[in-house]
Design a protein around this motif. Structure first.
Motif, PDB file in Angstrom:
ATOM      1  N   ASP A 128       0.840  -1.189   0.000  1.00 35.09           N
ATOM      2  CA  ASP A 128       0.000   0.000   0.000  1.00 35.09           C
ATOM      3  C   ASP A 128       0.884   1.252   0.000  1.00 35.09           C
ATOM      4  O   ASP A 128       1.487   1.594   1.024  1.00 35.09           O
ATOM      5  CB  ASP A 128      -0.904  -0.003   1.232  1.00 35.09           C
ATOM      6  N   PRO A 129       0.974   1.970  -1.124  1.00 36.22           N
ATOM      7  CA  PRO A 129       1.852   3.145  -1.180  1.00 36.22           C
ATOM      8  C   PRO A 129       1.400   4.261  -0.254  1.00 36.22           C
ATOM      9  O   PRO A 129       2.214   5.099   0.143  1.00 36.22           O
ATOM     10  CB  PRO A 129       1.776   3.576  -2.651  1.00 36.22           C
ATOM     11  N   ASN A 130       0.122   4.291   0.119  1.00 33.68           N
ATOM     12  CA  ASN A 130      -0.352   5.327   1.033  1.00 33.68           C
ATOM     13  C   ASN A 130       0.274   5.203   2.414  1.00 33.68           C
ATOM     14  O   ASN A 130       0.306   6.164   3.178  1.00 33.68           O
ATOM     15  CB  ASN A 130      -1.880   5.256   1.159  1.00 33.68           C
ATOM     16  N   LEU A 131       0.753   4.011   2.728  1.00 33.51           N
ATOM     17  CA  LEU A 131       1.349   3.764   4.040  1.00 33.51           C
ATOM     18  C   LEU A 131       2.858   3.566   3.948  1.00 33.51           C
ATOM     19  O   LEU A 131       3.489   3.101   4.881  1.00 33.51           O
ATOM     20  CB  LEU A 131       0.694   2.542   4.686  1.00 33.51           C
ATOM     21  N   GLY A 132       3.426   3.898   2.809  1.00 37.15           N
ATOM     22  CA  GLY A 132       4.877   3.795   2.679  1.00 37.15           C
ATOM     23  C   GLY A 132       5.383   2.383   2.552  1.00 37.15           C
ATOM     24  O   GLY A 132       6.540   2.113   2.860  1.00 37.15           O
ATOM     25  N   GLU A 133       4.548   1.452   2.117  1.00 36.31           N
ATOM     26  CA  GLU A 133       4.997   0.085   1.922  1.00 36.31           C
ATOM     27  C   GLU A 133       5.643  -0.032   0.545  1.00 36.31           C
ATOM     28  O   GLU A 133       4.965   0.046  -0.474  1.00 36.31           O
ATOM     29  CB  GLU A 133       3.821  -0.887   2.043  1.00 36.31           C
ATOM     30  N   PHE A 134       6.948  -0.173   0.520  1.00 33.05           N
ATOM     31  CA  PHE A 134       7.661  -0.210  -0.752  1.00 33.05           C
ATOM     32  C   PHE A 134       7.996  -1.632  -1.178  1.00 33.05           C
ATOM     33  O   PHE A 134       8.525  -1.840  -2.264  1.00 33.05           O
ATOM     34  CB  PHE A 134       8.939   0.621  -0.687  1.00 33.05           C
ATOM     35  N   ALA A 135       7.693  -2.599  -0.327  1.00 36.00           N
ATOM     36  CA  ALA A 135       7.943  -4.000  -0.661  1.00 36.00           C
ATOM     37  C   ALA A 135       7.174  -4.861   0.328  1.00 36.00           C
ATOM     38  O   ALA A 135       6.691  -4.380   1.352  1.00 36.00           O
ATOM     39  CB  ALA A 135       9.438  -4.318  -0.597  1.00 36.00           C
ATOM     40  N   GLY A 136       7.059  -6.153   0.010  1.00 35.20           N
ATOM     41  CA  GLY A 136       6.394  -7.065   0.928  1.00 35.20           C
ATOM     42  C   GLY A 136       7.250  -7.371   2.134  1.00 35.20           C
ATOM     43  O   GLY A 136       8.480  -7.282   2.083  1.00 35.20           O
ATOM     44  N   GLU A 137       6.603  -7.749   3.228  1.00 37.47           N
ATOM     45  CA  GLU A 137       7.345  -8.003   4.462  1.00 37.47           C
ATOM     46  C   GLU A 137       7.779  -9.458   4.605  1.00 37.47           C
ATOM     47  O   GLU A 137       8.459  -9.820   5.562  1.00 37.47           O
ATOM     48  CB  GLU A 137       6.512  -7.588   5.688  1.00 37.47           C
TER      49      GLU A 137
END
Length: 484
Positions: free
Chosen positions: A219-228
């Motif tokens: 989710d780019p809105n939450l600053g997720e730039f890759a999977g965890e």
């Protein structure tokens, strides 16, 4: 299927993430703060065994050419134990089957598309005709098929194949459309490198999951730039049993988003890099840390003979400072008589800058006003020819990452058709492990990287682009037409 607007939003993931403080990026990567992520299944490290993708056999051979059939289709696969994940896979598996080819022995692959949307197959790193490169305009409609000719007129190397539909490349590969393609040759045979079960491919990818085991896009809105979650050969942080001997690992960073790895062994010992994107190095290079960006490959030798039976060694990574544990090696059996590490590998002919008659400059950056990723100020247009290299010519390209300090976005520059050698980074020579043949290179914000290449074999239309696939989907791609 996501709408184009949503795909472009996913494509600008790095821009959204880079705008956030490092502390929030780290937090978002380790524990994404969304309802979906909080309900994600618990994944235990090293619970599953590593699975090696199967090697595909040709359906038939005619006059020295091997013919293969692959079907792209939707399937269910157990990635997380006891849960089923819907994947898009070559022959319905993730990663797809491995193709083992021989230098100068051509292959023809018929790709059947049984997916709900169009697909295009690109042999990444392949020296192939334009008609078999998976370019815009070469998409395979659902229910249709296409033949790809791969001449294999290149040295032994680790390649991979993946989807290349513009605006949907990041999504389609995230769904699982990736596979390995390995070329061997007589020069490699003579080296006595680990082979058979001791020659192990490791496809490193990142994913996020919903509670039911389905893939969840960052989710780019939450600053997720890759999977965890680190997924290796389609399994989350698995374990792999090894003997007390040397192994050859073919590493591919097949991530669809912005997962730039820095690999280390938990024991603190060194690995020996023997090859990169375009083939074997001249000599093995010992490293304690190995950067590996999306689309890059590295072949490494790890010596487990120094560890007692019962030892456990973890392959670790750091992604923008966030630690990840990728894979655990369990030493379970003694072994003697394993091959030595050669002191020399294969000679590399260095391209001479004095032979380059053409110099080109490329700036990569986010156009904030338009919300597009651009090369030299232009977003991708499949009907536009951006440059026209001449067949047989040598060129030097300077790649500049023009991102500003407020948006320090990295880029990974990739050329179709032609491999290159790195001349320098900001005037400094490349690291020894990246001194061989390459087809992808990381360019950090504000950095200038000069590369040199020679155009040979195939005229026609080809691409160059950022291989952080969301960036390419968002416009950071261009077309070259190699003229006879």
């Amino acid at each position: 299927m996501p709408k184009r607007r949503d795909v472009l939003k996913f494509g600008l993931l790095a821009g959204a993430a880079a705008a956030l403080p490092v502390e929030r990026l780290t937090s978002a990567f380790a524990q994404p703060a969304t309802a979906a992520a909080s309900a994600a299944p618990t994944i235990k490290l090293f619970e599953t065994q590593l699975v090696v993708p199967p090697v595909l056999k040709p359906t038939h051979t005619i006059a020295g050419t091997d013919y293969y059939d692959i079907t792209m289709r939707v399937a269910q696969q157990e990635i997380i134990p006891d849960l089923e994940t819907t994947i898009w896979g070559y022959n319905g598996i993730f990663p797809g089957p491995t193709i083992r080819a021989r230098r100068n022995r051509p292959i023809v692959i018929r790709q059947h598309n049984k997916l709900p949307s169009e697909a295009a197959v690109h042999l990444h790193g392949g020296n192939v005709p334009s008609s078999s490169d998976g370019l815009p305009g070469q998409e395979i409609a659902p229910g249709k098929d296409r033949h790809y000719l791969y001449p294999n007129r290149q040295q032994a190397t680790t390649l991979w194949y993946h989807d290349h539909v513009h605006h949907h490349e990041a999504f389609n590969t995230y769904q699982g459309l990736t596979g390995l393609y390995l070329i061997t040759d007589p020069a490699e045979d003579k080296l006595g490198l680990p082979s058979g079960k001791y020659d192990v491919p490791l496809v490193i990818q990142d994913r996020s999951f919903n509670a039911d085991g389905s893939f969840r896009l960052p989710d780019p809105n939450l600053g997720e730039f890759a999977g965890e979650v680190a997924v290796i050969n389609g399994r989350p942080s698995p374990r792999f049993t090894v003997e007390q001997r040397r192994y050859r690992f073919r590493l591919l960073n097949g991530s669809s988003a912005d997962c730039l790895h820095e690999l280390t062994l938990g024991s603190g010992d060194t690995m020996h890099v023997i090859g990169t994107d375009g083939g074997l190095l001249a000599v093995p290079v010992a490293v304690s840390k190995l950067p590996l960006a999306p689309s890059e490959r590295a072949e490494v030798i790890v010596d487990f003979s120094k560890y007692p039976v019962g030892s456990q060694i973890v392959l670790n990574s750091s992604v923008f400072g966030t630690p990840m544990q990728l894979l655990r090696f369990d030493v379970v059996k003694s072994h003697s008589g394993h091959p030595k590490l050669p002191s020399k590998l294969v000679p590399i002919q260095r391209l001479k800058e004095s032979q380059a008659k053409v110099h080109r400059d490329f700036q990569l950056n986010l156009d904030k006003a338009r919300g597009e990723m651009v090369i030299n100020g232009k977003s991708f247009d499949p009907d536009r020819i951006d440059i026209r290299p001449k067949l047989g010519s040598t060129e030097v390209w300077t790649i500049f990452n023009g991102e500003t300090p407020d948006l320090p976005i990295p880029h990974v520059f990739h050329t179709h058709l032609v491999r290159f050698q790195i001349l320098d980074r900001d005037g400094n020579p490349p690291a020894p492990f990246e001194s061989g043949w390459k087809d992808s290179v990381t360019v950090m914000p504000g950095e200038r990287v000069r590369i040199i290449m020679r155009f040979a074999d195939h005229p026609g239309r080809f691409l160059y682009h950022c291989h952080l696939l969301g960036h390419a989907d968002a416009g950071m791609m261009a077309t070259m037409f190699v003229t006879p």
